[in-house]
Design an enzyme around this catalytic site. Structure first.
Site, PDB file in Angstrom:
ATOM      1  N   GLU A 107      26.555  46.432  -6.791  1.00 59.35           N
ATOM      2  CA  GLU A 107      26.743  47.725  -7.443  1.00 59.35           C
ATOM      3  C   GLU A 107      26.143  47.700  -8.838  1.00 59.35           C
ATOM      4  O   GLU A 107      26.136  46.657  -9.491  1.00 59.35           O
ATOM      5  CB  GLU A 107      28.235  47.999  -7.634  1.00 59.35           C
ATOM      6  CG  GLU A 107      29.001  48.125  -6.370  1.00 59.35           C
ATOM      7  CD  GLU A 107      30.480  48.367  -6.643  1.00 59.35           C
ATOM      8  OE1 GLU A 107      31.213  48.502  -5.676  1.00 59.35           O
ATOM      9  OE2 GLU A 107      30.876  48.400  -7.824  1.00 59.35           O
ATOM     10  N   CYS A 123      24.969  49.294 -16.478  1.00 59.14           N
ATOM     11  CA  CYS A 123      25.843  48.132 -16.299  1.00 59.14           C
ATOM     12  C   CYS A 123      25.356  47.397 -15.042  1.00 59.14           C
ATOM     13  O   CYS A 123      25.360  47.974 -13.950  1.00 59.14           O
ATOM     14  CB  CYS A 123      27.278  48.634 -16.125  1.00 59.14           C
ATOM     15  SG  CYS A 123      28.444  47.360 -15.699  1.00 59.14           S
ATOM     16  N   CYS A 177      32.320  37.416  -6.787  1.00 64.17           N
ATOM     17  CA  CYS A 177      32.626  36.704  -8.032  1.00 64.17           C
ATOM     18  C   CYS A 177      33.647  35.606  -7.753  1.00 64.17           C
ATOM     19  O   CYS A 177      34.638  35.851  -7.064  1.00 64.17           O
ATOM     20  CB  CYS A 177      33.181  37.679  -9.064  1.00 64.17           C
ATOM     21  SG  CYS A 177      33.560  36.878 -10.637  1.00 64.17           S
ATOM     22  N   CYS A 198      39.710  37.908 -10.918  1.00 64.33           N
ATOM     23  CA  CYS A 198      40.662  38.574 -11.812  1.00 64.33           C
ATOM     24  C   CYS A 198      41.556  39.514 -10.998  1.00 64.33           C
ATOM     25  O   CYS A 198      41.096  40.161 -10.047  1.00 64.33           O
ATOM     26  CB  CYS A 198      39.918  39.370 -12.882  1.00 64.33           C
ATOM     27  SG  CYS A 198      38.909  38.324 -13.934  1.00 64.33           S
ATOM     28  N   CYS A 258      40.543  43.309 -10.376  1.00 63.37           N
ATOM     29  CA  CYS A 258      39.145  43.581 -10.069  1.00 63.37           C
ATOM     30  C   CYS A 258      38.880  43.574  -8.567  1.00 63.37           C
ATOM     31  O   CYS A 258      39.200  42.605  -7.874  1.00 63.37           O
ATOM     32  CB  CYS A 258      38.283  42.543 -10.758  1.00 63.37           C
ATOM     33  SG  CYS A 258      36.552  42.659 -10.325  1.00 63.37           S
ATOM     34  N   GLY A 279      30.441  40.062 -10.833  1.00 71.20           N
ATOM     35  CA  GLY A 279      30.108  38.678 -11.151  1.00 71.20           C
ATOM     36  C   GLY A 279      30.404  38.292 -12.590  1.00 71.20           C
ATOM     37  O   GLY A 279      30.605  39.138 -13.459  1.00 71.20           O
ATOM     38  N   GLU A 280      30.497  36.977 -12.821  1.00 67.87           N
ATOM     39  CA  GLU A 280      30.705  36.417 -14.166  1.00 67.87           C
ATOM     40  C   GLU A 280      29.330  35.939 -14.663  1.00 67.87           C
ATOM     41  O   GLU A 280      28.790  34.930 -14.193  1.00 67.87           O
ATOM     42  CB  GLU A 280      31.700  35.253 -14.086  1.00 67.87           C
ATOM     43  CG  GLU A 280      31.748  34.328 -15.291  1.00 67.87           C
ATOM     44  CD  GLU A 280      31.984  35.013 -16.622  1.00 67.87           C
ATOM     45  OE1 GLU A 280      33.080  35.513 -16.854  1.00 67.87           O
ATOM     46  OE2 GLU A 280      31.054  35.029 -17.455  1.00 67.87           O
ATOM     47  N   SER A 290      29.230  40.224 -20.961  1.00 69.11           N
ATOM     48  CA  SER A 290      30.696  40.257 -20.936  1.00 69.11           C
ATOM     49  C   SER A 290      31.201  39.072 -20.121  1.00 69.11           C
ATOM     50  O   SER A 290      30.781  38.865 -18.984  1.00 69.11           O
ATOM     51  CB  SER A 290      31.151  41.568 -20.290  1.00 69.11           C
ATOM     52  OG  SER A 290      32.549  41.545 -20.125  1.00 69.11           O
ATOM     53  N   SER A 340      36.521  39.404 -22.077  1.00 63.89           N
ATOM     54  CA  SER A 340      37.633  40.070 -21.395  1.00 63.89           C
ATOM     55  C   SER A 340      38.908  39.310 -21.727  1.00 63.89           C
ATOM     56  O   SER A 340      39.166  38.259 -21.157  1.00 63.89           O
ATOM     57  CB  SER A 340      37.418  40.037 -19.881  1.00 63.89           C
ATOM     58  OG  SER A 340      36.237  40.696 -19.558  1.00 63.89           O
ATOM     59  N   LEU A 341      39.665  39.840 -22.651  1.00 65.15           N
ATOM     60  CA  LEU A 341      40.833  39.102 -23.139  1.00 65.15           C
ATOM     61  C   LEU A 341      42.079  39.462 -22.312  1.00 65.15           C
ATOM     62  O   LEU A 341      42.709  38.601 -21.729  1.00 65.15           O
ATOM     63  CB  LEU A 341      41.037  39.451 -24.614  1.00 65.15           C
ATOM     64  CG  LEU A 341      41.887  38.515 -25.431  1.00 65.15           C
ATOM     65  CD1 LEU A 341      41.396  37.085 -25.346  1.00 65.15           C
ATOM     66  CD2 LEU A 341      41.892  38.968 -26.892  1.00 65.15           C
ATOM     67  N   HIS A 342      42.436  40.701 -22.347  1.00 65.70           N
ATOM     68  CA  HIS A 342      43.471  41.294 -21.491  1.00 65.70           C
ATOM     69  C   HIS A 342      44.901  40.836 -21.742  1.00 65.70           C
ATOM     70  O   HIS A 342      45.830  41.540 -21.328  1.00 65.70           O
ATOM     71  CB  HIS A 342      43.129  41.118 -19.995  1.00 65.70           C
ATOM     72  CG  HIS A 342      41.794  41.699 -19.647  1.00 65.70           C
ATOM     73  ND1 HIS A 342      41.370  42.895 -20.161  1.00 65.70           N
ATOM     74  CD2 HIS A 342      40.789  41.250 -18.866  1.00 65.70           C
ATOM     75  CE1 HIS A 342      40.151  43.171 -19.704  1.00 65.70           C
ATOM     76  NE2 HIS A 342      39.774  42.180 -18.927  1.00 65.70           N
ATOM     77  N   ASN A 370      41.419  51.533 -13.865  1.00 62.80           N
ATOM     78  CA  ASN A 370      41.342  52.405 -12.697  1.00 62.80           C
ATOM     79  C   ASN A 370      42.253  51.794 -11.639  1.00 62.80           C
ATOM     80  O   ASN A 370      42.121  50.600 -11.364  1.00 62.80           O
ATOM     81  CB  ASN A 370      39.928  52.411 -12.120  1.00 62.80           C
ATOM     82  CG  ASN A 370      38.976  53.251 -12.938  1.00 62.80           C
ATOM     83  OD1 ASN A 370      39.323  54.327 -13.404  1.00 62.80           O
ATOM     84  ND2 ASN A 370      37.778  52.739 -13.124  1.00 62.80           N
ATOM     85  N   CYS A 379      34.594  48.114 -11.108  1.00 59.62           N
ATOM     86  CA  CYS A 379      33.720  47.097 -10.545  1.00 59.62           C
ATOM     87  C   CYS A 379      34.132  46.680  -9.128  1.00 59.62           C
ATOM     88  O   CYS A 379      35.250  46.274  -8.886  1.00 59.62           O
ATOM     89  CB  CYS A 379      33.782  45.918 -11.500  1.00 59.62           C
ATOM     90  SG  CYS A 379      33.106  44.417 -10.903  1.00 59.62           S
TER      91      CYS A 379
HETATM   92  S1  SF4 Z   1      36.439  41.174 -13.725  1.00 58.00           S
HETATM   93 FE1  SF4 Z   1      34.422  40.184 -13.773  1.00 58.00          FE
HETATM   94  S2  SF4 Z   1      34.925  37.989 -13.888  1.00 58.00           S
HETATM   95 FE2  SF4 Z   1      36.785  39.005 -13.189  1.00 58.00          FE
HETATM   96  S3  SF4 Z   1      36.699  38.925 -10.927  1.00 58.00           S
HETATM   97 FE3  SF4 Z   1      35.780  40.887 -11.585  1.00 58.00          FE
HETATM   98  S4  SF4 Z   1      33.617  40.496 -11.706  1.00 58.00           S
HETATM   99 FE4  SF4 Z   1      34.629  38.495 -11.719  1.00 58.00          FE
END
Ligand code: SF4
Length: 354
Positions: free
Chosen positions: A92, A110, A117, A121, A124, A169-170, A201, A224-226, A299, A342
């Site tokens: 995507e 983006c 990934c 997370c 996600c 992805g990371e 990111s 991405s702290l969260h 979301n 995402c």
């Molecule tokens: S937020 Fe980013 S790092 Fe975390 S699972 Fe989703 S794609 Fe991977």
């Protein structure tokens, strides 16, 4: 002989290839401009290079493009694309807020950096799918080129100005290909996107944060702290078990010391993690750090159990940070009517959302 992916080549790589196969240097520069500036999608679209030279080039270079499987358009102008790669995998990417940002001559895409990934997370949709493979630099760049091509059909003046490596992805786990794509996208004979207009990111891959500061101090960094405590962050971002907050914040301080650049700290706000006590803990964690906090109400994603916080909670959370002297903004959610989080579109396409 394995062919090299054309869209992933820098101008210098094309010059080297042309020299090796007996073509003039200027052919390489012409080719680079056709591929990167004009975003052509086939050898046949290249007009001022002779057929015989193109044939020679095609014996050494592989010209792959992305195939659009689906496009969703949000009421707010955000456009989300699902592209199929050559091996049949799908990714995507998102053109953010097209209508509004157009008025400010700003177009942000983006991009994804992996198929799936490995981080997983909790909030996600991509993470729910697991990891398939890394994208090549050509596949990362192709997202920018093929979206540009698509939009230019209705808006010939369209130019991408900003890129965020924040899709599926990371990026730090595909560091070399991401850095390569950044260098190509920055080239003057190509799209010429400023280093400072590109942002990586990360969920917190500590060694790569330091490496990025040393390798390319101009690219923006978002973390991405969260959550401000390890036990909460462990549950949201499994990467935290490997690189806990003490190590992550040390790396962030080192990054700012080397680059003198401000880091954007992304905080996804859910109904659960948006209490004032959590904002106070975040303020303590970020004290003295060169940074800015970006609050992102989540979301809702089927399968994650996350719920969006009320507007009142979001405002209170931001106020606590501001009172502690921390720069803060709340990112308006974009594309909420089109599965813009995402991984959502891909999951829906593959029939995993109902
Ligand atoms: S937020 Fe980013 S790092 Fe975390 S699972 Fe989703 S794609 Fe991977």
């Amino acid at each position: 002989m394995e062919k090299i992916e054309l869209r992933g080549c820098s101008e210098n790589e094309l010059i080297e290839i042309c020299q090796k196969i007996g073509l003039k240097r200027f052919r390489a520069i012409q080719l680079f401009q056709w591929v990167q500036q004009k975003a052509v999608r086939s050898w046949a679209d290249i007009k001022n290079i002779s057929k015989s030279d193109l044939e020679t080039l095609s014996n050494h270079l592989h010209f792959s493009v992305l195939n659009k499987v689906r496009e969703q358009r949000s009421k707010d102008g955000t456009r989300k694309y699902l592209f199929r790669l050559e091996d049949g995998e799908t990714i995507e990417c998102v053109l953010m807020d097209y209508a509004r940002l157009k008025a400010r001559d700003r177009h942000t895409i983006c991009v994804s950096t992996q198929v799936g990934c490995p981080v997983g997370c909790a909030f996600c949709a991509t993470g729910l799918e697991g990891f398939k493979r890394n994208l090549s630099a050509a596949e990362i760049i192709s997202q920018v080129l093929d979206i540009s091509q698509d939009i230019q059909q209705e808006d010939p003046d369209f130019q991408v100005t900003n890129i965020v490596f924040m899709g599926m992805g990371e990026p730090m786990l595909n560091y070399d290909q991401v850095l390569k794509s950044i260098r190509v996208l920055n080239q003057a004979q190509g799209l010429n996107i400023g280093m400072r207009r590109m942002t990586i990111s990360t969920s917190g891959v500590v060694p790569k944060i330091i490496q990025l500061a040393k390798d390319n101090s101009q690219v923006g960094l978002a973390v991405s702290l969260h959550a401000a405590d390890d036990s909460t962050r462990d549950k949201l971002i499994p990467m935290n078990r490997r690189y806990p907050l003490s190590e992550l914040m040390e790396a962030c301080r080192e990054y700012s010391r080397i680059t003198h650049r401000r880091i954007t700290f992304e905080v996804a706000l859910t109904a659960d993690n948006s209490k004032p006590a959590e904002a106070e803990a975040l303020a303590r964690l970020l004290k003295g750090q060169l940074g800015h906090v970006n609050l992102i109400p989540v979301n809702p994603v089927v399968g994650t159990g996350m719920e969006r916080p009320s507007q009142e909670k979001i405002v209170k959370f931001a106020q606590v940070l501001e009172d502690a002297g921390i720069s803060v903004s709340s990112r308006e959610e974009r594309g909420t009517d089109i599965d813009a989080a995402c991984g959502q579109l891909r999951r829906q396409w593959e029939g995993k959302l109902v």
